[in-house]
Design a protein around this motif. Structure first.
Motif, PDB file in Angstrom:
ATOM      1  N   ASP A 124       4.402 106.130  46.173  1.00 12.49           N
ATOM      2  CA  ASP A 124       5.298 106.263  47.313  1.00 12.49           C
ATOM      3  C   ASP A 124       5.681 107.735  47.416  1.00 12.49           C
ATOM      4  O   ASP A 124       6.120 108.342  46.436  1.00 12.49           O
ATOM      5  CB  ASP A 124       6.560 105.422  47.135  1.00 12.49           C
ATOM      6  N   ALA A 125       5.517 108.325  48.596  1.00 13.43           N
ATOM      7  CA  ALA A 125       5.837 109.736  48.820  1.00 13.43           C
ATOM      8  C   ALA A 125       7.160 109.868  49.553  1.00 13.43           C
ATOM      9  O   ALA A 125       7.416 109.161  50.542  1.00 13.43           O
ATOM     10  CB  ALA A 125       4.723 110.413  49.615  1.00 13.43           C
ATOM     11  N   TYR A 126       8.016 110.775  49.068  1.00  9.55           N
ATOM     12  CA  TYR A 126       9.311 111.041  49.689  1.00  9.55           C
ATOM     13  C   TYR A 126       9.319 112.469  50.220  1.00  9.55           C
ATOM     14  O   TYR A 126       8.268 113.055  50.460  1.00  9.55           O
ATOM     15  CB  TYR A 126      10.425 110.788  48.685  1.00  9.55           C
ATOM     16  N   ARG A 127      10.482 113.060  50.388  1.00 12.42           N
ATOM     17  CA  ARG A 127      10.563 114.406  50.961  1.00 12.42           C
ATOM     18  C   ARG A 127       9.739 115.415  50.152  1.00 12.42           C
ATOM     19  O   ARG A 127       8.833 116.052  50.670  1.00 12.42           O
ATOM     20  CB  ARG A 127      12.024 114.865  51.020  1.00 12.42           C
ATOM     21  N   THR A 128      10.047 115.580  48.901  1.00 11.97           N
ATOM     22  CA  THR A 128       9.348 116.566  48.065  1.00 11.97           C
ATOM     23  C   THR A 128       8.854 115.953  46.767  1.00 11.97           C
ATOM     24  O   THR A 128       8.465 116.661  45.854  1.00 11.97           O
ATOM     25  CB  THR A 128      10.274 117.747  47.724  1.00 11.97           C
ATOM     26  N   GLU A 129       8.885 114.622  46.677  1.00  7.29           N
ATOM     27  CA  GLU A 129       8.502 113.960  45.441  1.00  7.29           C
ATOM     28  C   GLU A 129       7.578 112.784  45.720  1.00  7.29           C
ATOM     29  O   GLU A 129       7.620 112.178  46.791  1.00  7.29           O
ATOM     30  CB  GLU A 129       9.732 113.466  44.676  1.00  7.29           C
ATOM     31  N   TYR A 179       6.101 107.341  37.169  1.00  3.93           N
ATOM     32  CA  TYR A 179       6.436 108.759  37.009  1.00  3.93           C
ATOM     33  C   TYR A 179       6.856 109.311  38.369  1.00  3.93           C
ATOM     34  O   TYR A 179       6.168 109.091  39.368  1.00  3.93           O
ATOM     35  CB  TYR A 179       5.238 109.556  36.489  1.00  3.93           C
ATOM     36  N   ARG A 180       7.973 110.016  38.392  1.00  3.87           N
ATOM     37  CA  ARG A 180       8.402 110.719  39.602  1.00  3.87           C
ATOM     38  C   ARG A 180       8.026 112.187  39.450  1.00  3.87           C
ATOM     39  O   ARG A 180       8.473 112.866  38.527  1.00  3.87           O
ATOM     40  CB  ARG A 180       9.900 110.577  39.825  1.00  3.87           C
ATOM     41  N   THR A 236       4.454 116.101  56.610  1.00  2.00           N
ATOM     42  CA  THR A 236       5.135 115.310  55.588  1.00  2.00           C
ATOM     43  C   THR A 236       4.336 115.351  54.280  1.00  2.00           C
ATOM     44  O   THR A 236       3.146 115.677  54.257  1.00  2.00           O
ATOM     45  CB  THR A 236       5.279 113.849  56.025  1.00  2.00           C
ATOM     46  N   LEU A 237       5.004 114.993  53.214  1.00  2.00           N
ATOM     47  CA  LEU A 237       4.339 114.975  51.903  1.00  2.00           C
ATOM     48  C   LEU A 237       3.175 113.995  51.898  1.00  2.00           C
ATOM     49  O   LEU A 237       2.106 114.291  51.372  1.00  2.00           O
ATOM     50  CB  LEU A 237       5.353 114.604  50.815  1.00  2.00           C
ATOM     51  N   ASP A 238       3.373 112.831  52.492  1.00  3.73           N
ATOM     52  CA  ASP A 238       2.290 111.847  52.512  1.00  3.73           C
ATOM     53  C   ASP A 238       1.071 112.379  53.256  1.00  3.73           C
ATOM     54  O   ASP A 238      -0.068 112.135  52.863  1.00  3.73           O
ATOM     55  CB  ASP A 238       2.773 110.550  53.166  1.00  3.73           C
ATOM     56  N   SER A 270      -6.777 110.548  43.781  1.00  6.56           N
ATOM     57  CA  SER A 270      -6.746 110.435  45.235  1.00  6.56           C
ATOM     58  C   SER A 270      -5.546 109.599  45.653  1.00  6.56           C
ATOM     59  O   SER A 270      -5.176 108.632  44.974  1.00  6.56           O
ATOM     60  CB  SER A 270      -8.029 109.784  45.760  1.00  6.56           C
ATOM     61  N   PHE A 271      -4.953 109.989  46.782  1.00  9.66           N
ATOM     62  CA  PHE A 271      -3.832 109.272  47.368  1.00  9.66           C
ATOM     63  C   PHE A 271      -4.309 108.686  48.695  1.00  9.66           C
ATOM     64  O   PHE A 271      -4.549 109.422  49.649  1.00  9.66           O
ATOM     65  CB  PHE A 271      -2.655 110.217  47.603  1.00  9.66           C
ATOM     66  N   LYS A 272      -4.442 107.370  48.726  1.00  9.74           N
ATOM     67  CA  LYS A 272      -5.048 106.752  49.907  1.00  9.74           C
ATOM     68  C   LYS A 272      -4.265 105.506  50.311  1.00  9.74           C
ATOM     69  O   LYS A 272      -4.329 104.477  49.641  1.00  9.74           O
ATOM     70  CB  LYS A 272      -6.512 106.386  49.609  1.00  9.74           C
ATOM     71  N   ASN A 273      -3.518 105.630  51.418  1.00  7.55           N
ATOM     72  CA  ASN A 273      -2.802 104.489  51.996  1.00  7.55           C
ATOM     73  C   ASN A 273      -1.952 103.748  50.963  1.00  7.55           C
ATOM     74  O   ASN A 273      -1.930 102.515  50.924  1.00  7.55           O
ATOM     75  CB  ASN A 273      -3.789 103.518  52.656  1.00  7.55           C
ATOM     76  N   GLY A 274      -1.273 104.501  50.107  1.00  7.84           N
ATOM     77  CA  GLY A 274      -0.392 103.902  49.122  1.00  7.84           C
ATOM     78  C   GLY A 274      -1.054 103.541  47.805  1.00  7.84           C
ATOM     79  O   GLY A 274      -0.366 103.195  46.843  1.00  7.84           O
ATOM     80  N   THR A 275      -2.380 103.604  47.748  1.00  3.37           N
ATOM     81  CA  THR A 275      -3.100 103.295  46.517  1.00  3.37           C
ATOM     82  C   THR A 275      -3.485 104.584  45.801  1.00  3.37           C
ATOM     83  O   THR A 275      -3.949 105.532  46.435  1.00  3.37           O
ATOM     84  CB  THR A 275      -4.373 102.470  46.797  1.00  3.37           C
TER      85      THR A 275
END
Length: 309
Positions: free
Chosen positions: A102-107, A118-119, A38-40, A72-77
């Motif tokens: 928030d991470a979605y399919r490709t965004e 920003y998306r 997954t993206l996340d 950095s992307f860490k647990n939503g922060t």
């Protein structure tokens, strides 16, 4: 560099992230679910994402990526190292909390404390490289993933000394060597390297030590340049090009996050300057901010100059 190996995925054409689960037919009426990253998971696989600012494409900018050395992307922060001062120690190397995502399919949606939402479309280019694309400004940023233990914070610091000098409101002279020939720079006690929309400019003052920052009167203005020294990664050259006056030429070395040494090559004098008034390129959560200013237009264009001995 120690990395985490992503689950194997076969792509046709460009490698585009997805959060779906693929079904692979083994025999007739027999299916095996093949997990897909997954993206996340991709964003959190590496602790540090270095923003390779020189590869940026497009005519616009995403402010929080433009001024970040790492994110950095860490647990939503969402974390960022926007400052060279404290890099490697702030937030245990992650930097400072500047928002959430928030991470979605490709965004990925990044809600920055100052710059807003920003998306960004995410494309995986390799096991440790991703592209973040902002469709509104038609701008792409390229990020390289590292683990903190393998990330060279010193390399980033010394590659961007240009910006380190701008992270204090002023630099105060705290030491002058007894050796060296008397020269006009002996009288200058403050240097200010400007960061806001004015190019690589500086101010210089002959005010006495201990003057409050806001009361310093700057006698001189000019343009400054920093260059590499061949075969010496930890030492640079600094040229102060005074308006209407001669230039001053120094060898620059960093003592610590708040103190530098300048060797005046003409006179042989050594000076030490200490930073006063640290400028925090951060969010509204931590006091002083630089609002609506872009700190990194691009990396300092350091040229190698071999000094004569």
């Amino acid at each position: 560099m120690k990395t985490l190996k992503l689950l194997s995925i076969i792509f046709l054409g460009s490698i585009v992230l997805t959060s779906c689960v693929a079904e692979v037919v083994i025999e007739e009426d027999v299916y095996i679910e093949e997990p897909v990253v997954t993206l996340d998971e991709v964003l959190s696989t590496y602790e540090i994402w270095y923003v390779d600012i020189e590869r940026t494409k497009g005519s616009g900018e995403v402010p929080f990526l433009q001024k970040a050395f790492t994110v950095s992307f860490k647990n939503g922060t969402f974390y960022a190292n926007n400052n060279l001062v404290g890099m490697g120690s702030n937030g245990n190397g992650f930097g400072l909390d500047v928002g959430y995502y928030d991470a979605y399919r490709t965004e990925v949606d990044v809600n920055h404390d100052i710059d807003g939402v920003y998306r960004l479309a995410v494309t995986q280019l390799s096991s440790n490289q991703i592209e973040l694309y902002d469709g509104v400004t038609n701008t792409s940023y390229y990020l390289i993933g590292y683990q903190r233990s393998a990330f060279d914070y010193d390399r980033v610091f010394y590659d961007n000394i240009h910006y380190f000098l701008q992270e204090y409101e002023t630099w105060e002279k705290v030491y002058t060597s007894e050796f060296g020939v008397l020269n006009e720079f002996d009288n200058e006690n403050y240097l200010k390297f400007l960061y806001y929309g004015s190019g690589d400019n500086f101010n210089s003052s002959e005010d006495p030590n201990g003057v409050p920052i806001n009361d310093i009167f700057y006698d001189y203005i000019g343009h400054y340049e920093i260059y590499d020294i061949a075969d010496n990664f930890y030492r640079k050259t600094l040229t102060l090009d005074y308006s209407f006056l001669d230039n001053e030429f120094f060898e620059l070395s960093v003592i610590n996050d708040s103190e530098i040494e300048l060797f005046h090559t003409t006179s042989g004098t050594v000076y030490k300057f200490k930073g006063r008034g640290h400028i925090l390129f951060k969010s509204s959560k931590n006091g002083k901010t630089v609002q609506n200013e872009t700190k990194r237009i691009k990396k300092a264009d350091l040229k190698v100059r071999k000094l004569s001995k």
